[in-house]
Each structure stands twice: as C-alpha cells, then as structure tokens.
Design a protein around this motif. Structure first.
Motif, PDB file in Angstrom:
ATOM      1  N   PRO A   8       0.781  -1.235   0.000  1.00  0.00           N
ATOM      2  CA  PRO A   8       0.000   0.000   0.000  1.00  0.00           C
ATOM      3  C   PRO A   8       0.817   1.291   0.000  1.00  0.00           C
ATOM      4  N   THR A   9       2.109   1.235   0.352  1.00  0.00           N
ATOM      5  CA  THR A   9       2.884   2.486   0.416  1.00  0.00           C
ATOM      6  C   THR A   9       4.139   2.364  -0.440  1.00  0.00           C
ATOM      7  N   ILE A  34      20.730 -12.004  -1.217  1.00  0.00           N
ATOM      8  CA  ILE A  34      20.467 -12.901  -2.355  1.00  0.00           C
ATOM      9  C   ILE A  34      19.740 -12.127  -3.459  1.00  0.00           C
ATOM     10  N   ALA A  35      20.413 -11.942  -4.583  1.00  0.00           N
ATOM     11  CA  ALA A  35      19.826 -11.157  -5.685  1.00  0.00           C
ATOM     12  C   ALA A  35      19.088 -12.078  -6.646  1.00  0.00           C
ATOM     13  N   LEU A  36      17.756 -12.127  -6.556  1.00  0.00           N
ATOM     14  CA  LEU A  36      16.970 -12.997  -7.440  1.00  0.00           C
ATOM     15  C   LEU A  36      16.786 -12.370  -8.819  1.00  0.00           C
ATOM     16  N   LYS A  37      16.929 -11.028  -8.894  1.00  0.00           N
ATOM     17  CA  LYS A  37      16.810 -10.281 -10.159  1.00  0.00           C
ATOM     18  C   LYS A  37      15.517 -10.586 -10.913  1.00  0.00           C
ATOM     19  N   LEU A  38      14.417 -10.752 -10.185  1.00  0.00           N
ATOM     20  CA  LEU A  38      13.134 -11.044 -10.833  1.00  0.00           C
ATOM     21  C   LEU A  38      12.465  -9.742 -11.290  1.00  0.00           C
ATOM     22  N   PRO A  39      11.799  -9.778 -12.431  1.00  0.00           N
ATOM     23  CA  PRO A  39      11.055  -8.584 -12.832  1.00  0.00           C
ATOM     24  C   PRO A  39       9.900  -8.348 -11.860  1.00  0.00           C
ATOM     25  N   VAL A  40       9.744  -7.105 -11.391  1.00  0.00           N
ATOM     26  CA  VAL A  40       8.743  -6.835 -10.368  1.00  0.00           C
ATOM     27  C   VAL A  40       7.856  -5.657 -10.777  1.00  0.00           C
ATOM     28  N   TYR A  41       6.559  -5.831 -10.582  1.00  0.00           N
ATOM     29  CA  TYR A  41       5.583  -4.792 -10.932  1.00  0.00           C
ATOM     30  C   TYR A  41       4.627  -4.586  -9.762  1.00  0.00           C
ATOM     31  N   HIS A  42       4.040  -3.383  -9.686  1.00  0.00           N
ATOM     32  CA  HIS A  42       2.945  -3.167  -8.743  1.00  0.00           C
ATOM     33  C   HIS A  42       1.639  -3.409  -9.493  1.00  0.00           C
ATOM     34  N   ASP A  69      -1.549   6.194  -2.999  1.00  0.00           N
ATOM     35  CA  ASP A  69      -0.773   7.158  -3.789  1.00  0.00           C
ATOM     36  C   ASP A  69      -0.241   6.431  -5.021  1.00  0.00           C
ATOM     37  N   THR A  70      -1.155   6.234  -5.979  1.00  0.00           N
ATOM     38  CA  THR A  70      -0.863   5.387  -7.138  1.00  0.00           C
ATOM     39  C   THR A  70       0.372   5.857  -7.919  1.00  0.00           C
ATOM     40  N   ASP A  71       0.468   7.149  -8.178  1.00  0.00           N
ATOM     41  CA  ASP A  71       1.596   7.653  -8.985  1.00  0.00           C
ATOM     42  C   ASP A  71       2.938   7.349  -8.312  1.00  0.00           C
ATOM     43  N   ASP A  72       2.985   7.586  -6.996  1.00  0.00           N
ATOM     44  CA  ASP A  72       4.237   7.326  -6.265  1.00  0.00           C
ATOM     45  C   ASP A  72       4.589   5.840  -6.269  1.00  0.00           C
ATOM     46  N   LEU A  73       3.558   5.003  -6.148  1.00  0.00           N
ATOM     47  CA  LEU A  73       3.791   3.555  -6.139  1.00  0.00           C
ATOM     48  C   LEU A  73       4.370   3.103  -7.475  1.00  0.00           C
ATOM     49  N   ILE A  74       3.779   3.614  -8.560  1.00  0.00           N
ATOM     50  CA  ILE A  74       4.240   3.235  -9.903  1.00  0.00           C
ATOM     51  C   ILE A  74       5.683   3.702 -10.108  1.00  0.00           C
ATOM     52  N   LYS A  75       5.947   4.953  -9.712  1.00  0.00           N
ATOM     53  CA  LYS A  75       7.286   5.515  -9.868  1.00  0.00           C
ATOM     54  C   LYS A  75       8.314   4.673  -9.102  1.00  0.00           C
TER      55      LYS A  75
ATOM     56  N   ILE B 358       4.404   6.612  14.099  1.00  0.00           N
ATOM     57  CA  ILE B 358       5.097   5.368  14.444  1.00  0.00           C
ATOM     58  C   ILE B 358       5.215   4.477  13.220  1.00  0.00           C
ATOM     59  N   THR B 359       4.120   4.370  12.463  1.00  0.00           N
ATOM     60  CA  THR B 359       4.100   3.408  11.353  1.00  0.00           C
ATOM     61  C   THR B 359       4.748   3.972  10.085  1.00  0.00           C
ATOM     62  N   ASP B 360       4.467   5.230   9.778  1.00  0.00           N
ATOM     63  CA  ASP B 360       4.981   5.831   8.545  1.00  0.00           C
ATOM     64  C   ASP B 360       6.506   5.902   8.558  1.00  0.00           C
ATOM     65  N   THR B 361       7.078   6.195   9.718  1.00  0.00           N
ATOM     66  CA  THR B 361       8.530   6.330   9.805  1.00  0.00           C
ATOM     67  C   THR B 361       9.227   4.975   9.699  1.00  0.00           C
ATOM     68  N   ALA B 362       8.451   3.884   9.764  1.00  0.00           N
ATOM     69  CA  ALA B 362       9.060   2.558   9.651  1.00  0.00           C
ATOM     70  C   ALA B 362       8.515   1.808   8.430  1.00  0.00           C
ATOM     71  N   GLY B 363       7.969   2.563   7.467  1.00  0.00           N
ATOM     72  CA  GLY B 363       7.571   1.968   6.193  1.00  0.00           C
ATOM     73  C   GLY B 363       6.262   1.210   6.195  1.00  0.00           C
ATOM     74  N   SER B 364       5.415   1.393   7.219  1.00  0.00           N
ATOM     75  CA  SER B 364       4.143   0.664   7.235  1.00  0.00           C
ATOM     76  C   SER B 364       2.954   1.521   6.806  1.00  0.00           C
ATOM     77  N   GLY B 365       3.207   2.748   6.426  1.00  0.00           N
ATOM     78  CA  GLY B 365       2.129   3.584   5.891  1.00  0.00           C
ATOM     79  C   GLY B 365       1.235   4.197   6.960  1.00  0.00           C
ATOM     80  N   ASN B 366       0.281   5.011   6.483  1.00  0.00           N
ATOM     81  CA  ASN B 366      -0.662   5.686   7.380  1.00  0.00           C
ATOM     82  C   ASN B 366      -1.968   4.889   7.389  1.00  0.00           C
ATOM     83  N   VAL B 367      -2.105   4.029   8.385  1.00  0.00           N
ATOM     84  CA  VAL B 367      -3.202   3.053   8.415  1.00  0.00           C
ATOM     85  C   VAL B 367      -4.583   3.722   8.474  1.00  0.00           C
TER      86      VAL B 367
END
Lengths: 84, 461
Positions: A8-9, A34-42, A69-75, B358-367
C-alpha cells in the motif's frame, strides 16, 4: 516469472521490490544478500492493469487506485525495475 | 520494558550491543506524557487538533504535562513494576525493597487500586536479586536507565508456556487491564461489586503446556479489581476482539442474561519496539515505548449514555473474502443501509487508530488514512459525495481523524476513540459514530482470512 506487488505504500513497495531483485535491503529476512533479479511490478501499474478483465479489476482492485498514492507507487516500483 | 518486546528481545539475543542502542533512544516519562498523541489518548486533546499541531509530534511536545485526563492516566516505570508485583499471585516477580516501598506509596496515592493488590507490593534485598539473576530461567527487570530493580522467574522451568518472558507478558496484561478497570469504575462512581460479567478482549495467550491460550484473564482481572460478584471469559479475535466483545456484552445485557458488564483489554508487551530498527535508522526516539490497557462499562439504558445499536452490527463474513473493498462494504455500507443511514450521517468513524508517526517512519504507511479514504471512495461510488481527491479529502477531514494510538494491537482498533465519541454524542456534536475493527487472522497460520466487525453508537434521545 514475474513478481506482482500489492503493497500500500511506496516505502513498503520499495522494500519488497528490492527484496526480489537485489536482495532484502533490511537484511532481516531469508533473502538478505540474495539477488533474485526477478522482474517486479505493482498491481496498479498499467502494464499489469491492462492484462486483466477490466470489470474484474474494477471490482477487486479499482477502489484502491483512488485510495493509495498510485503515482508514487508506480514511480517507486518501476525505478527499482529499471535499475536491474 | 522495551527490551522485552518481541523484536528487541530477538535482536538483543543476536547482538547484545543492541540493548545499549535501545536504551539510548528511549523517551523519558515526561516526554511520553507531553507527546500529543498520548494527550489525545488521555482525553486532554481532541484527535482533530493533531492536524493543527506542528509535526513531527515527537519534536514538538504539547504544553500539557498532565499525566491524567478524562479518559485515562499514564504512569511511569516505578508504578508499573509495582502493579506487576501487585497482580502476581504466584510469587513470580521480585522487586528490590526500597524500590517496592516507593512504588507502594505512589500506587496508594492513585487512590483507586484495591487493598489486596497493594498488600502484595513487597520487596526483597538487593543480594537476593543479584543471586537469582545468576540462575537460568530468570529474566531481569530493568528501568530505562539500565538499572536492574528486580526479576521474574518461573515456577515450572520445564514448561515453555510458563517461561519467564511469557509470564511477564501475561502479568503486564493483567496489570494494565486491572488498572484500567479500577480507574474506569472509580471515575464513573461504579461499585465493583455491581459488575456481573467481565469480558477479556486481549490477544495474549494465557495457559500452560496442556492448554496454551486457555485464557480467562477476564476473571483474573475481575478478582484483582475487586469485582467479587462477577465471572467472565475471554473473546479471542486478534485486533477485532474488542469490537466482538462489546457486541457480545451489549447482547448479554439486552437479552437480560447479565445487566452490568465490563469489557477489558490489557496491553501487548510483544509489540514494544516492534519497529525500533526503523526508528533507530531515522535517528528518532523509539516510539513503541508505552503499554496500554482499557476498560469499557456497558449497562442498561440510563437515558444519558450513548446507545449501542445492536441492529447495526456489521460483520466481515467468510464469503466476503479478502479484497479491501468488499471488507469495507461489509463493515460500513451494509450496516448503514440496514439501519437506513448514509455515509455522511456518521459524525465520526473510528477505525484502526494507529499513530502514523510510528508506522509511517518505519515503512508501514498511514493506516487510518487508508481506511478513511476507502470509506470515502465507497461514499463516492454510492453517489453520496463527488468523485475525486478533493471531496475525498474533505470527507476524510470531517468524518475521520489523524491516528493517535500506540501500536498496541487490539488496543489500537477503534477503541481509543470511544471516550471522545461518548463526549461528542453526549454533547450532541453529532448523532452517530461508527466503530470498525479488523483482525489479521492469517498471522496464526490457520486461515488466510482476515476478520472484521463494526457497530454504531447513537446519541441517547
């Protein structure tokens, strides 16, 4: 093999994307170093979205497009992919 | 206590130097008290105010240095260790004698904890603590400064379900739930003897090797809190249990089985410092440094208190599956239409209230933000609000709130807003508030499903 993420983030998506490409960046899981080098998409990326039956996609994923935040996720995920 | 959290204790075992890093990144009691989200928990600040305060909140303490508020009280280590000793019926915990004396007098000053609990707060000489700490199966109890003030042991070393770390986890649950229950009984002027049934809604597993998770902490807490005419039971449903327990409690009252019920939830020791590595990496304090317990009193209609609408209960059925949209439909949209309400009729939605700092600063997002946006998106799908980010954000601002709860599992699920909702509904700020909680059942490896339940509170007319 392609890895599809639903994280989600951008921060969590980056961690998982790197985990299946260059290795777990947090060094806590079994894929540390361990570098699997797999192609990854959201799942929100157009390359993935266009593969789906559109009505099914809208039903199961559609609403999250307007919530996350779809744009940020894609980027974020496409950047990790392009760095491979 | 942070070093006894699941993640910190595992990392300390791998590298003992981690303990020093953790100790140097802990907040003081005063810093924890003046932390804005904690003042919201205590009821001294309304949740919406958080968005007006300068962030990060951990760098911008509030002016309020009150450790007490209309919804609760925050206490430091001195009182907390005394409480653990006070609820220990099996001589598992030992604390140093001068520390025990100070702790006893501080707990006595609080005024609402019972005599039996106080009598058990006795100490032992330092030499006994030093000797016992040489043995296996003895866990040190330390202050944030690193000073050792006692230990916890087990009375049956062969039983992994009764190991000192598990017993410590369960005694912290008992201590926090007992403190919460006595505090709520006292502040509402309710005689503990009038409580008929106590429902436990915490996640911790209490039991021995033959019945791990056997439970009924509820009755243990009822005893410690002086509810001598009650019995009780636990409801286990991960983070969703407090909402399940409240609905069950309301149903027992309405059906006439038990008129006066207390729903309790102790803390979650395992979750202390859960994301400490993320916080250390960012050079910020370890903010998962507080344990939280709660208690809710339920009773027959008193013509004043808000009404639990049992006809509004929403449930995440097995058939609903795991798609977020379907879950929120089941928990929000279906119950709303069942009782003829619209999305915007709900003044405030209480969802998973995790503090995003707490969560955002550790990569878990804003629940909470994600949850509120989902509800807004459903309102838009139903044509109740315009589509688009602007109306979505306006909906979230009005009907949601910033997260403020410590990441204490079941505690964070909707319940932290209850005190504020009761105030709002009594004042007539709005007519309805909806509480929804979700539980990550898949963590137990018995199903891939999650769970959820919701209810609506209505102003008493």
């Amino acid at each position: 093999m392609v890895v599809i993420l639903g994280s989600p983030t951008p921060e969590s998506a980056e961690i998982y994307a790197k985990t299946v490409t260059e290795g777990d960046p947090s060094w806590v899981g079994p894929l540390a170093g361990i570098a699997l080098k797999l192609p990854v998409y959201h799942v929100l990326e157009p390359e993935v979205k266009n593969q789906f039956d559109q009505s099914l996609y809208d039903d199961q994923v559609g609403i999250m497009e307007s919530v996350l935040d779809t744009d940020d996720l894609i980027k974020t995920v496409s950047k990790v992919r392009s760095e491979q | 206590m942070v070093q006894h959290g699941s993640k910190p204790s595992r990392e300390i075992q791998k590298d003992p130097e981690t303990l020093k890093l953790i100790q140097s990144s802990l907040r003081s009691l005063n810093e924890a008290i003046s932390y804005a989200p904690h003042q919201v928990m205590l009821g001294n600040i309304y949740p919406d105010t958080l968005s007006e305060l300068e962030s990060p909140w951990y760098e911008n303490p509030t002016d309020s240095n009150s450790h007490k508020g209309p919804h609760g009280e925050i206490v430091g280590e001195e009182i907390f260790y005394g409480l653990i000793k006070g609820v220990d019926d099996f001589g598992l915990v030992s604390i140093e004698e001068s520390f025990a004396k100070r702790s006893y007098s501080e707990i006595k000053k609080m005024g609402y904890l019972t005599g039996d609990l106080l009598q058990k707060i006795e100490g032992v000489p330092v030499s006994e603590i030093e000797n016992r700490l040489q043995e296996d199966n003895v866990l040190p109890l330390r202050l944030g400064t690193g000073e050792t003030i006692g230990f916890i042991s087990t009375d049956y070393a062969e039983d992994p379900s009764l190991s000192p770390d598990i017993l410590l986890e369960n005694l912290t649950v008992k201590a926090t739930a007992t403190m919460a229950l006595n505090s709520v009984l006292e502040s509402n002027g309710v005689d503990p003897e009038t409580i008929d049934y106590v429902i436990g809604s915490g996640e911790e597993a209490i039991g021995d090797r033959y019945n791990r998770g056997g439970g009924n902490l509820a009755k243990a807490v009822a005893e410690a809190a002086g509810c001598m005419q009650s019995t009780g039971a636990d409801i286990k449903a991960f983070c969703c249990a407090p909402v399940h327990a409240t609905v069950v409690g309301g149903s027992l009252i309405t059906s006439g089985v038990f008129p006066n019920i207390a729903v309790i939830g102790g803390c979650s020791l395992a979750k202390l410092g859960m994301k400490f590595q993320g916080h250390l990496k960012k050079g910020i304090p370890i903010m998962e440094d507080v344990l939280v317990g709660f208690a809710i009193l339920l009773g027959p209609d008193d013509q004043v208190s808000p009404v639990l609408r049992l006809d509004s209960v929403g449930r995440h059925t097995v058939a609903a599956g795991s798609v977020q949209q379907k879950i929120v439909e089941a928990l929000v949209q279906t119950p709303l239409s069942k009782v003829g309400l619209k999305f915007q009729d709900i003044g405030k939605y209480a969802t998973e209230m995790h503090n995003p700092e707490i969560t955002d600063t550790a990569g878990s997002g804003n629940v909470p933000q994600t949850n509120y946006r989902l509800i807004a998106a459903l309102a838009a799908l139903n044509g109740e609000i315009e589509k688009g980010a602007e109306s979505r954000d306006a909906f979230v601002k009005t009907h949601g709130m910033p997260g403020f709860s410590p990441t204490q599992g079941h505690v964070a699920s909707a319940i932290p807003f209850l005190g504020h909702a009761l105030d709002d509904l009594k004042r007539g700020n709005y007519q309805y508030s909806m509480f929804l909680a979700k539980g990550s059942l898949f963590l137990g490896r018995m199903t891939h499903m999650s769970d959820g339940e919701s209810f609506i509170l209505e102003k008493n007319h």
